[in-house]
Design an enzyme around this catalytic site. Structure first.
Site, PDB file in Angstrom:
ATOM      1  N   ARG A 259     -23.227  73.626  -4.771  1.00 43.47           N
ATOM      2  CA  ARG A 259     -22.658  74.869  -4.242  1.00 43.47           C
ATOM      3  C   ARG A 259     -22.077  74.584  -2.854  1.00 43.47           C
ATOM      4  NH1 ARG A 259     -22.572  76.492  -8.645  1.00 43.47           N
ATOM      5  NH2 ARG A 259     -23.501  78.372  -9.522  1.00 43.47           N
TER       6      ARG A 259
ATOM      7  N   GLU B  97     -14.599  80.431  -2.198  1.00 44.14           N
ATOM      8  CA  GLU B  97     -13.816  80.125  -3.410  1.00 44.14           C
ATOM      9  C   GLU B  97     -13.081  81.366  -3.883  1.00 44.14           C
ATOM     10  OE1 GLU B  97     -16.392  78.313  -6.340  1.00 44.14           O
ATOM     11  OE2 GLU B  97     -17.031  76.765  -4.954  1.00 44.14           O
TER      12      GLU B  97
ATOM     13  N   HIS C 285     -13.684  74.177  -8.860  1.00 46.45           N
ATOM     14  CA  HIS C 285     -14.983  74.517  -9.475  1.00 46.45           C
ATOM     15  C   HIS C 285     -14.895  74.384 -11.009  1.00 46.45           C
ATOM     16  CE1 HIS C 285     -18.876  76.988  -8.721  1.00 46.45           C
ATOM     17  NE2 HIS C 285     -19.010  76.251  -9.814  1.00 46.45           N
TER      18      HIS C 285
HETATM   19  N1  LIG Z   1     -19.774  72.540  -9.993  1.00 44.24           N
HETATM   20  C1  LIG Z   1     -20.134  73.215 -11.080  1.00 44.24           C
HETATM   21  O1  LIG Z   1     -19.308  73.702 -11.848  1.00 44.24           O
HETATM   22  C2  LIG Z   1     -21.579  73.374 -11.395  1.00 44.24           C
HETATM   23  C3  LIG Z   1     -22.510  73.438 -10.385  1.00 44.24           C
HETATM   24  N2  LIG Z   1     -23.838  73.574 -10.694  1.00 44.24           N
HETATM   25  C4  LIG Z   1     -24.816  73.617  -9.602  1.00 44.24           C
HETATM   26  O2  LIG Z   1     -25.726  72.552  -9.794  1.00 44.24           O
HETATM   27  C5  LIG Z   1     -27.036  73.039  -9.546  1.00 44.24           C
HETATM   28  C6  LIG Z   1     -28.065  72.160 -10.217  1.00 44.24           C
HETATM   29  O3  LIG Z   1     -28.065  72.364 -11.606  1.00 44.24           O
HETATM   30  P1  LIG Z   1     -29.233  71.704 -12.508  1.00 44.24           P
HETATM   31  O4  LIG Z   1     -29.275  70.248 -12.303  1.00 44.24           O
HETATM   32  O5  LIG Z   1     -29.082  72.231 -13.874  1.00 44.24           O
HETATM   33  O6  LIG Z   1     -30.501  72.370 -11.804  1.00 44.24           O
HETATM   34  P2  LIG Z   1     -31.996  71.872 -11.764  1.00 44.24           P
HETATM   35  O7  LIG Z   1     -32.809  73.061 -11.390  1.00 44.24           O
HETATM   36  O8  LIG Z   1     -32.343  71.131 -12.999  1.00 44.24           O
HETATM   37  O9  LIG Z   1     -32.017  70.814 -10.550  1.00 44.24           O
HETATM   38  C7  LIG Z   1     -31.980  71.180  -9.219  1.00 44.24           C
HETATM   39  C8  LIG Z   1     -32.485  70.018  -8.382  1.00 44.24           C
HETATM   40  O10 LIG Z   1     -32.355  70.396  -6.995  1.00 44.24           O
HETATM   41  C9  LIG Z   1     -33.554  70.048  -6.350  1.00 44.24           C
HETATM   42  N3  LIG Z   1     -33.788  70.881  -5.175  1.00 44.24           N
HETATM   43  C10 LIG Z   1     -33.879  72.223  -5.095  1.00 44.24           C
HETATM   44  N4  LIG Z   1     -34.123  72.608  -3.823  1.00 44.24           N
HETATM   45  C11 LIG Z   1     -34.190  71.466  -3.103  1.00 44.24           C
HETATM   46  C12 LIG Z   1     -34.431  71.186  -1.738  1.00 44.24           C
HETATM   47  N5  LIG Z   1     -34.649  72.177  -0.848  1.00 44.24           N
HETATM   48  N6  LIG Z   1     -34.434  69.894  -1.328  1.00 44.24           N
HETATM   49  C13 LIG Z   1     -34.226  68.894  -2.223  1.00 44.24           C
HETATM   50  N7  LIG Z   1     -33.998  69.099  -3.530  1.00 44.24           N
HETATM   51  C14 LIG Z   1     -33.981  70.360  -3.962  1.00 44.24           C
HETATM   52  C15 LIG Z   1     -34.632  70.255  -7.382  1.00 44.24           C
HETATM   53  O11 LIG Z   1     -35.765  69.556  -6.944  1.00 44.24           O
HETATM   54  P3  LIG Z   1     -37.104  69.419  -7.839  1.00 44.24           P
HETATM   55  O12 LIG Z   1     -36.682  68.597  -9.019  1.00 44.24           O
HETATM   56  O13 LIG Z   1     -38.020  68.681  -6.952  1.00 44.24           O
HETATM   57  O14 LIG Z   1     -37.502  70.803  -8.199  1.00 44.24           O
HETATM   58  C16 LIG Z   1     -33.944  69.687  -8.608  1.00 44.24           C
HETATM   59  O15 LIG Z   1     -34.118  68.302  -8.663  1.00 44.24           O
HETATM   60  C17 LIG Z   1     -26.976  74.487 -10.031  1.00 44.24           C
HETATM   61  O16 LIG Z   1     -27.985  75.282  -9.430  1.00 44.24           O
HETATM   62  C18 LIG Z   1     -25.588  74.920  -9.607  1.00 44.24           C
HETATM   63  O17 LIG Z   1     -25.622  75.453  -8.306  1.00 44.24           O
HETATM   64  C19 LIG Z   1     -24.256  73.638 -11.985  1.00 44.24           C
HETATM   65  C20 LIG Z   1     -23.372  73.606 -13.008  1.00 44.24           C
HETATM   66  C21 LIG Z   1     -21.948  73.497 -12.802  1.00 44.24           C
HETATM   67  O1  LIG Z   2     -21.291  76.522 -11.204  1.00 46.25           O
HETATM   68  C1  LIG Z   2     -21.533  76.698 -12.344  1.00 46.25           C
HETATM   69  C2  LIG Z   2     -22.824  77.016 -12.860  1.00 46.25           C
HETATM   70  O2  LIG Z   2     -22.965  77.043 -14.103  1.00 46.25           O
HETATM   71  O3  LIG Z   2     -23.741  77.257 -12.076  1.00 46.25           O
END
Ligand SMILES: NC(=O)C1=CN([C@@H]2O[C@H](COP(=O)(O)OP(=O)(O)OC[C@H]3O[C@@H](n4cnc5c(N)ncnc54)[C@H](OP(=O)(O)O)[C@@H]3O)[C@@H](O)[C@H]2O)C=CC1
Ligand SMILES: O=CC(=O)O
Length: 324
Positions: free
Chosen positions: A237, A266, A285
């Protein structure tokens, strides 16, 4: 009688039919106050809400006293006021997993295109600058076997690590709130503190959700820690990064380049300095934006709403504790 719902995103015909077989659907273009006012009765009676990319905060919820479940066509849900939903026991459903592999592909595309200057040199070809054998001013830098730092080793971080490890032989450093045995065992990823990751990585990739803890996690101090040759990628994000500090780091040569799919605001304003920097690849995005994956996300969100309004919250529910 079928429950009433508000739909604020276009759906493919077959999914629309599925939705309408379960619910009385009012289709609106967005969730702006004027739209809500125009469809006041539909909002007042709606038990479900389905769509994406709009804010769902307390003032909107006040207009929806019957609301029992919201279903977002996204995995990220930072645009929802989850506390306000919880206070009313409204379920929030999202679409993890179905988009994971596609988003990881997009991140690899950002890594490759920013390192190899794909967008920039393709533009030079199009404007007729390829008039003789190219020189070093067209060269990029290698990706394979460079160190990849992944901040956020969740579903997408893991899929990125898989690509980088098996496809590109990249050593992987990662940071998250906890250790991830799967990443360490399958991809030899090494957990490290954020500061160490920033100092040692050739590519720093953010795949984080936006939360109070991650807001502006990366700013001037963090860019100063990175290698001058580092390439910075953000596909989580935009607000996780202090964009003014990113622009300064790129302009001052504190980092080499950036590949960005997300931005603080955005769509990215046309006067953003990011757009005039040749060492920036800026995407609109598109992390999950393939025909197949967007269809699967919509199908998942439709099923999620059907499940939620039937009290089924075993999967894809952000706040199962809100189930009544
Ligand atoms: N560009 C785009 O189009 C897209 C963007 N996204 C973004 O990607 C994000 C991640 O998606 P996804 O992988 O499915 O989500 P997950 O919940 O599977 O993974 C999130 C990761 O972030 C880590 N995390 C959260 N807070 C912190 C912190 N304060 N410090 C360090 N690490 C942290 C978590 O840690 P832990 O494992 O230790 O809990 C976890 O490893 C979504 O929330 C979204 O915002 C998603 C899809 C599409
Ligand atoms: O940014 C996209 C999402 O699925 O989150």
């Amino acid at each position: 009688m079928k429950p009433s719902i508000i739909l604020y995103k276009a759906l493919p015909d077959d999914l629309m039919q599925r939705l309408e077989s379960h619910f009385t659907v009012t289709r609106v273009p967005d969730l702006k106050p004027e739209t809500v006012q125009q469809h006041a009765d539909a909002f007042a009676n709606a038990q479900g809400l389905l769509g994406s990319s709009q804010n769902v905060h307390a003032p909107l919820l006040e207009k929806m006293p019957q609301l029992r479940a919201a279903s977002t066509i996204s995995v990220g849900y930072d645009n929802f006021d989850v506390d306000a939903l919880n206070a009313r026991n409204i379920l929030l459903m999202h679409t993890p997993t179905v988009l994971t592999e596609t988003v990881a592909d997009t991140i690899m595309a950002l890594v490759l295109s920013s390192a190899r200057r794909v967008v920039e040199v393709a533009e030079r070809v199009k404007v007729g600058e390829w008039t003789s054998s190219i020189g070093a001013d067209w060269f990029g830098i290698d990706v394979h076997h460079k160190t990849l730092g992944i901040v956020g080793m969740g579903r997408i971080g893991l899929a990125l690590a898989q690509r980088a490890h098996f496809g590109f032989g990249m050593p992987i450093l990662y940071n998250a709130r906890r250790h991830h045995a799967e990443a360490e065992e399958r991809f030899q990823a090494r957990y490290c503190e954020l500061e160490t990751l920033l100092k040692e990585s050739d590519f720093v990739c953010l795949v984080l959700p936006l939360t109070e803890e991650t807001h502006h996690l990366i700013g001037q101090k963090q860019f100063e820690l990175m290698k001058k040759s580092a390439i910075f990628i953000n596909a989580g994000r935009g607000q996780v990064v202090d964009e003014a500090a990113l622009i300064a780091a790129l302009q001052n040569g504190e980092i080499h380049a950036a590949g960005l799919d997300v931005f603080e605001k955005e769509p990215l304003p046309i006067d953003s300095p990011l757009l005039s920097l040749p060492n920036v690849v800026a995407l609109p995005h598109i992390g999950s934006a393939t025909h197949e994956t967007r269809y699967n996300m919509s199908a998942c969100a439709v099923d999620n709403l059907i499940d939620a309004l039937n009290g089924k919250v075993e999967k894809n529910c952000v706040n199962p504790q809100a189930a009544r």
